[in-house]
Write a protein that holds these residues in place. Sequence first.
Motif, PDB file in Angstrom:
ATOM      1  N   GLN A 160       1.017  -1.049   0.045  1.00  0.00           N
ATOM      2  CA  GLN A 160       0.182   0.021  -0.009  1.00  0.00           C
ATOM      3  C   GLN A 160       0.842   1.116   0.091  1.00  0.00           C
ATOM      4  OE1 GLN A 160      -2.428  -0.592   3.552  1.00  0.00           O
ATOM      5  NE2 GLN A 160      -4.149  -1.384   2.222  1.00  0.00           N
ATOM      6  N   ARG A 161       1.781   1.234   0.820  1.00  0.00           N
ATOM      7  CA  ARG A 161       2.739   2.404   0.866  1.00  0.00           C
ATOM      8  C   ARG A 161       3.429   2.667  -0.587  1.00  0.00           C
ATOM      9  NH1 ARG A 161       5.518   2.668   6.775  1.00  0.00           N
ATOM     10  NH2 ARG A 161       3.795   2.608   8.006  1.00  0.00           N
ATOM     11  N   LEU A 162       3.878   1.299  -0.952  1.00  0.00           N
ATOM     12  CA  LEU A 162       4.585   1.536  -2.424  1.00  0.00           C
ATOM     13  C   LEU A 162       3.653   1.951  -3.567  1.00  0.00           C
ATOM     14  CD1 LEU A 162       7.173   0.869  -4.151  1.00  0.00           C
ATOM     15  CD2 LEU A 162       6.163  -1.428  -4.522  1.00  0.00           C
ATOM     16  N   GLN A 163       2.195   1.585  -3.394  1.00  0.00           N
ATOM     17  CA  GLN A 163       1.345   2.073  -4.255  1.00  0.00           C
ATOM     18  C   GLN A 163       1.101   3.801  -4.232  1.00  0.00           C
ATOM     19  OE1 GLN A 163      -2.079  -0.251  -3.643  1.00  0.00           O
ATOM     20  NE2 GLN A 163      -1.491  -1.726  -5.114  1.00  0.00           N
ATOM     21  N   GLY A 164       1.041   4.085  -2.808  1.00  0.00           N
ATOM     22  CA  GLY A 164       0.992   5.681  -2.478  1.00  0.00           C
ATOM     23  C   GLY A 164       1.961   6.355  -3.170  1.00  0.00           C
ATOM     24  N   THR A 165       3.268   5.912  -3.016  1.00  0.00           N
ATOM     25  CA  THR A 165       4.641   6.527  -3.283  1.00  0.00           C
ATOM     26  C   THR A 165       4.538   6.805  -4.960  1.00  0.00           C
ATOM     27  OG1 THR A 165       5.911   5.659  -1.518  1.00  0.00           O
ATOM     28  CG2 THR A 165       7.117   6.493  -3.455  1.00  0.00           C
ATOM     29  N   VAL A 166       4.133   5.699  -5.509  1.00  0.00           N
ATOM     30  CA  VAL A 166       4.123   5.653  -7.093  1.00  0.00           C
ATOM     31  C   VAL A 166       2.969   6.500  -7.723  1.00  0.00           C
ATOM     32  CG1 VAL A 166       3.496   4.296  -9.010  1.00  0.00           C
ATOM     33  CG2 VAL A 166       4.903   3.163  -7.367  1.00  0.00           C
ATOM     34  N   VAL A 167       1.853   6.616  -6.870  1.00  0.00           N
ATOM     35  CA  VAL A 167       0.684   7.490  -7.221  1.00  0.00           C
ATOM     36  C   VAL A 167       1.293   8.946  -7.158  1.00  0.00           C
ATOM     37  CG1 VAL A 167      -1.392   8.491  -6.662  1.00  0.00           C
ATOM     38  CG2 VAL A 167      -1.128   6.216  -6.628  1.00  0.00           C
ATOM     39  N   SER A 168       2.012   9.384  -5.993  1.00  0.00           N
ATOM     40  CA  SER A 168       2.291  10.727  -5.487  1.00  0.00           C
ATOM     41  C   SER A 168       3.547  10.844  -6.550  1.00  0.00           C
ATOM     42  CB  SER A 168       3.164  10.574  -4.266  1.00  0.00           C
ATOM     43  OG  SER A 168       2.159  10.306  -3.312  1.00  0.00           O
ATOM     44  N   SER A 169       4.296  10.073  -7.023  1.00  0.00           N
ATOM     45  CA  SER A 169       5.445  10.203  -7.853  1.00  0.00           C
ATOM     46  C   SER A 169       4.820  10.503  -9.331  1.00  0.00           C
ATOM     47  CB  SER A 169       6.349   9.313  -8.144  1.00  0.00           C
ATOM     48  OG  SER A 169       7.072   8.789  -6.852  1.00  0.00           O
ATOM     49  N   ALA A 170       3.590   9.937  -9.911  1.00  0.00           N
ATOM     50  CA  ALA A 170       2.976  10.240 -10.898  1.00  0.00           C
ATOM     51  C   ALA A 170       2.632  11.461 -10.969  1.00  0.00           C
ATOM     52  CB  ALA A 170       1.888   9.035 -11.302  1.00  0.00           C
ATOM     53  N   TYR A 171       1.650  11.945  -9.800  1.00  0.00           N
ATOM     54  CA  TYR A 171       1.223  13.293  -9.572  1.00  0.00           C
ATOM     55  C   TYR A 171       2.342  14.365  -9.865  1.00  0.00           C
ATOM     56  CZ  TYR A 171      -0.950  17.350  -7.642  1.00  0.00           C
ATOM     57  OH  TYR A 171      -1.551  18.461  -7.474  1.00  0.00           O
ATOM     58  N   LEU A 172       3.434  14.377  -9.112  1.00  0.00           N
ATOM     59  CA  LEU A 172       4.390  15.124  -9.197  1.00  0.00           C
ATOM     60  C   LEU A 172       4.967  15.408 -10.560  1.00  0.00           C
ATOM     61  CD1 LEU A 172       6.291  14.441  -5.642  1.00  0.00           C
ATOM     62  CD2 LEU A 172       4.986  16.519  -6.138  1.00  0.00           C
ATOM     63  N   TYR A 173       5.260  14.107 -11.195  1.00  0.00           N
ATOM     64  CA  TYR A 173       5.657  14.212 -12.414  1.00  0.00           C
ATOM     65  C   TYR A 173       5.041  14.878 -13.394  1.00  0.00           C
ATOM     66  CZ  TYR A 173       6.832  12.716 -17.264  1.00  0.00           C
ATOM     67  OH  TYR A 173       7.376  12.570 -18.614  1.00  0.00           O
ATOM     68  N   SER A 174       3.569  14.855 -13.225  1.00  0.00           N
ATOM     69  CA  SER A 174       2.332  15.542 -14.294  1.00  0.00           C
ATOM     70  C   SER A 174       2.608  16.977 -13.948  1.00  0.00           C
ATOM     71  CB  SER A 174       1.280  14.690 -13.760  1.00  0.00           C
ATOM     72  OG  SER A 174       0.182  15.422 -14.498  1.00  0.00           O
ATOM     73  N   SER A 175       2.538  17.363 -12.575  1.00  0.00           N
ATOM     74  CA  SER A 175       2.529  18.794 -12.238  1.00  0.00           C
ATOM     75  C   SER A 175       3.661  19.375 -12.789  1.00  0.00           C
ATOM     76  CB  SER A 175       2.519  18.784 -10.781  1.00  0.00           C
ATOM     77  OG  SER A 175       2.753  20.189 -10.357  1.00  0.00           O
ATOM     78  N   ILE A 176       5.007  18.860 -12.782  1.00  0.00           N
ATOM     79  CA  ILE A 176       6.169  19.415 -13.260  1.00  0.00           C
ATOM     80  C   ILE A 176       6.083  19.528 -14.840  1.00  0.00           C
ATOM     81  CG2 ILE A 176       8.639  18.766 -13.579  1.00  0.00           C
ATOM     82  CD1 ILE A 176       8.752  17.493 -11.049  1.00  0.00           C
ATOM     83  N   LYS A 177       5.402  18.494 -15.500  1.00  0.00           N
ATOM     84  CA  LYS A 177       5.612  18.670 -16.750  1.00  0.00           C
ATOM     85  C   LYS A 177       4.677  19.859 -17.098  1.00  0.00           C
ATOM     86  CE  LYS A 177       4.387  15.758 -20.932  1.00  0.00           C
ATOM     87  NZ  LYS A 177       4.187  14.514 -21.409  1.00  0.00           N
ATOM     88  N   GLU A 178       3.403  19.996 -16.420  1.00  0.00           N
ATOM     89  CA  GLU A 178       2.334  21.113 -16.854  1.00  0.00           C
ATOM     90  C   GLU A 178       3.291  22.349 -16.497  1.00  0.00           C
ATOM     91  OE1 GLU A 178      -1.746  22.558 -15.079  1.00  0.00           O
ATOM     92  OE2 GLU A 178      -1.207  20.837 -14.411  1.00  0.00           O
ATOM     93  N   ASN A 179       4.026  22.464 -15.487  1.00  0.00           N
ATOM     94  CA  ASN A 179       4.369  23.931 -14.998  1.00  0.00           C
ATOM     95  C   ASN A 179       5.628  24.125 -15.993  1.00  0.00           C
ATOM     96  OD1 ASN A 179       2.619  24.255 -12.739  1.00  0.00           O
ATOM     97  ND2 ASN A 179       3.895  23.221 -11.352  1.00  0.00           N
ATOM     98  N   ALA A 180       6.228  23.154 -16.537  1.00  0.00           N
ATOM     99  CA  ALA A 180       7.350  23.390 -17.495  1.00  0.00           C
ATOM    100  C   ALA A 180       7.019  23.961 -18.578  1.00  0.00           C
ATOM    101  CB  ALA A 180       8.012  21.946 -17.535  1.00  0.00           C
ATOM    102  N   MET A 181       5.786  23.809 -19.020  1.00  0.00           N
ATOM    103  CA  MET A 181       5.101  24.398 -20.272  1.00  0.00           C
ATOM    104  C   MET A 181       5.039  26.033 -20.267  1.00  0.00           C
ATOM    105  SD  MET A 181       2.222  21.757 -20.905  1.00  0.00           S
ATOM    106  CE  MET A 181       1.529  22.819 -22.423  1.00  0.00           C
TER     107      MET A 181
END
Length: 373
Positions: free
Chosen positions: A70-91
């Motif tokens: 469960q913690r690993l899944q939470g970490t993966v989800v958080s990482s995916a969200y951060l990656y999406s946020s960074i990609k959006e802001n990079a634009m």
Amino acid sequence: SSYLLKKWQTVYRKNQKEILDQEASQHKKSIWMDVLNGLSYLISGIYLIWMIAQKTVRVGDFVSIIEAIQRLQGTVVSSAYLYSSIKENAMYLDDLNFLLAYEESSHENKLEFPEKLNNGIRIKDFSFKYPGNESNTLKNINLNIPAGSSLVIVGENGSGKSTLIKCLSHLYPIAKESIFFDNFDIRDMSKPALYKNLAVVHQDFVKYEFSFKENILLGDILNDREEKFEYISKKLDLNKISNKLRDGVHTRLGKMFYESEDLSGGQWQKIALGRTMLKDSQILILDEATSALDPESEIETFLSFRELANQKTSIFISHRMYACHLADNIAVMKDGEVVEYGSFEHLMDKKAYFYTLYQKQAEMYEFKEEVEV
């Protein structure tokens, strides 16, 4: 109003569609991510239950492994969200990165501006077009402006007058040898040295949210200009403006601050003129710098400006033809070309394009006077 409303609706709907498409794409990715997480969790759970049934894993180990998953899944989800946020802001950072990466050409080994102009300004076979345009805005311009003389540039809107001034100020890149100050190529000159010897009032001058006095003293921040400030204020009738302000020359101008007082367009133009005249430069350029003044105030300003610009090379751009006789020479522009050049008397005797423009404006003023009577 209905036309503007329809245009707003069209743009708004287009923007909303793009936003919805982006959000839909993100939600689809989020759904797939949730499905993958659920499947991985289900498969892991089934496998652990099978291991318990085979007595290879104890119940305590099973709980610990489930919690770790469960913690690993939470970490993966958080990482995916951060990656999406960074990609959006990079634009949004593309323009900033472009600006930060921009490097202006070095001023080292560049020529200094002549200590005193002797020959003046020479423009030879100069053409210019804006990036992305197929046709030239300026076409084969040839001008000779003697040192210490005055030139008025006239022409209809869109004839290229302001573009020529900006090229002369080296605000736009110059492609080849075509603009010279005392036979020195403008491209070989240090820009700080060039700007130090140019005093320009553009159409879109800046209205600084400073005090009345500071707005003018910004024309020369490196030297003490107190005496010249008083002299210019008197010559340009700036005292008439400051005397009506609450705190005189110390009144903050603009709209940004509570204690500020705003001025009319003509008054702001006079302040911009004062700021330009304060600068101890060899060349003075006014680009429609008196367009907001009434005709009587404009002619008085021109006369004062000519007196202040004594022995300096000065260039005026004006739509009002009556100011032309105050200059030594006149350059008439049409469709990006200089079609006529000479003194006021010469161009009037020639009875060509300048004569037509002058007569049209004279008739307009006569008609206005008849209507007012």
